[in-house]
Design an enzyme around this catalytic site. Structure first.
Site, mmCIF file in Angstrom:
data_model
loop_
_atom_site.group_PDB
_atom_site.id
_atom_site.type_symbol
_atom_site.label_atom_id
_atom_site.label_comp_id
_atom_site.label_asym_id
_atom_site.label_seq_id
_atom_site.Cartn_x
_atom_site.Cartn_y
_atom_site.Cartn_z
ATOM 1 N N LYS A 116 78.915 91.067 56.674
ATOM 2 C CA LYS A 116 77.833 91.273 55.571
ATOM 3 C C LYS A 116 77.462 92.600 55.746
ATOM 4 C CE LYS A 116 73.395 90.683 54.456
ATOM 5 N NZ LYS A 116 72.030 90.554 55.120
ATOM 6 N N ASP A 166 75.125 86.671 52.211
ATOM 7 C CA ASP A 166 73.695 86.134 52.954
ATOM 8 C C ASP A 166 72.939 84.915 52.704
ATOM 9 O OD1 ASP A 166 72.543 86.426 50.269
ATOM 10 O OD2 ASP A 166 71.218 87.773 51.011
#
Length: 213
Positions: free
Chosen positions: A118, A137
């Site tokens: 991420k 997320d």
């Protein structure tokens, strides 16, 4: 046109100038901000980083700073001891192995402490203009499930890596980074975790979860 394409088209119309909400001056500052944003809001991070970068403007400064001093500067972002350790570790590795510059390749970024896919995806996209994947997320995970874009089992266990793969198959590569931002913005403004505002949502006619939560 698939559901993902329809969602993308609607959200691009709704949020035409979407980008990362984190404030940064260079790629190193972006990396630090993204590490700090874990389990913390971008708004909170943006309140912390001006003073942080004023006192520690360069990678070298993060190597030299005492852990307890860094912890104090980032305290309000939560998990400050682990974040301070990761940021210092990343600074040391960047200085030692990458000539003081944040690397611009996924493989190299993943070698840095505190950097998972991420974080690497955000840095590559916002810092280098590269698209290697999608930043997944909590907002992206939640909306992917509600919109029927990812397997419910993966959403339940929050398997970000496999959800990323599913989303990447559904959209053209050039839209991967943008789609992450769009879902994040929509999750913050409309599709809330506890009580989504389905009445206001522009996706309510194609969302399988609309008015059911």
């Amino acid at each position: 046109m698939g559901n993902a394409d329809k969602i993308l088209k609607i959200l691009k119309r709704e949020y035409p100038e979407v980008k990362t909400a984190l404030h940064f001056g260079d790629v190193w500052q972006l990396l630090v901000a993204v590490i700090l944003s874990a389990q913390c809001t971008d708004e909170r991070v943006n309140k912390v980083t001006p003073e942080l970068f004023k006192k520690l403007p360069k990678v070298e400064d993060f190597v030299k700073v005492k852990p307890e001093t860094l912890e104090q500067l980032i305290y309000s972002t939560g998990f400050y001891m682990a974040k301070a350790k990761n940021i210092k570790g990343a600074a040391e590795k960047i200085l030692k192995e990458f000539g003081g510059k944040v690397p611009g390749e996924m493989e190299d970024l993943l070698k840095l402490p505190g950097v998972a896919r991420k974080t690497a995806n955000v840095v590559l996209n916002a810092g280098f203009g590269k698209t290697e994947g999608m930043a997944v997320d909590t907002h992206v995970i939640r909306l992917s499930g509600r919109l029927g874009l990812a397997d419910g089992k993966l959403v339940k266990v929050k398997n970000a890596v496999k959800i990323e793969r599913e989303l990447m198959k559904k959209l053209p590569k050039m839209e991967w980074g943008n789609f992450s931002h769009l879902l994040i913005f929509h999750g913050r403004k409309v599709c809330f975790a506890r009580k989504p505002n389905c009445k206001k949502c522009k996706l309510n006619k194609i969302c399988p979860s609309a008015f059911k939560i």
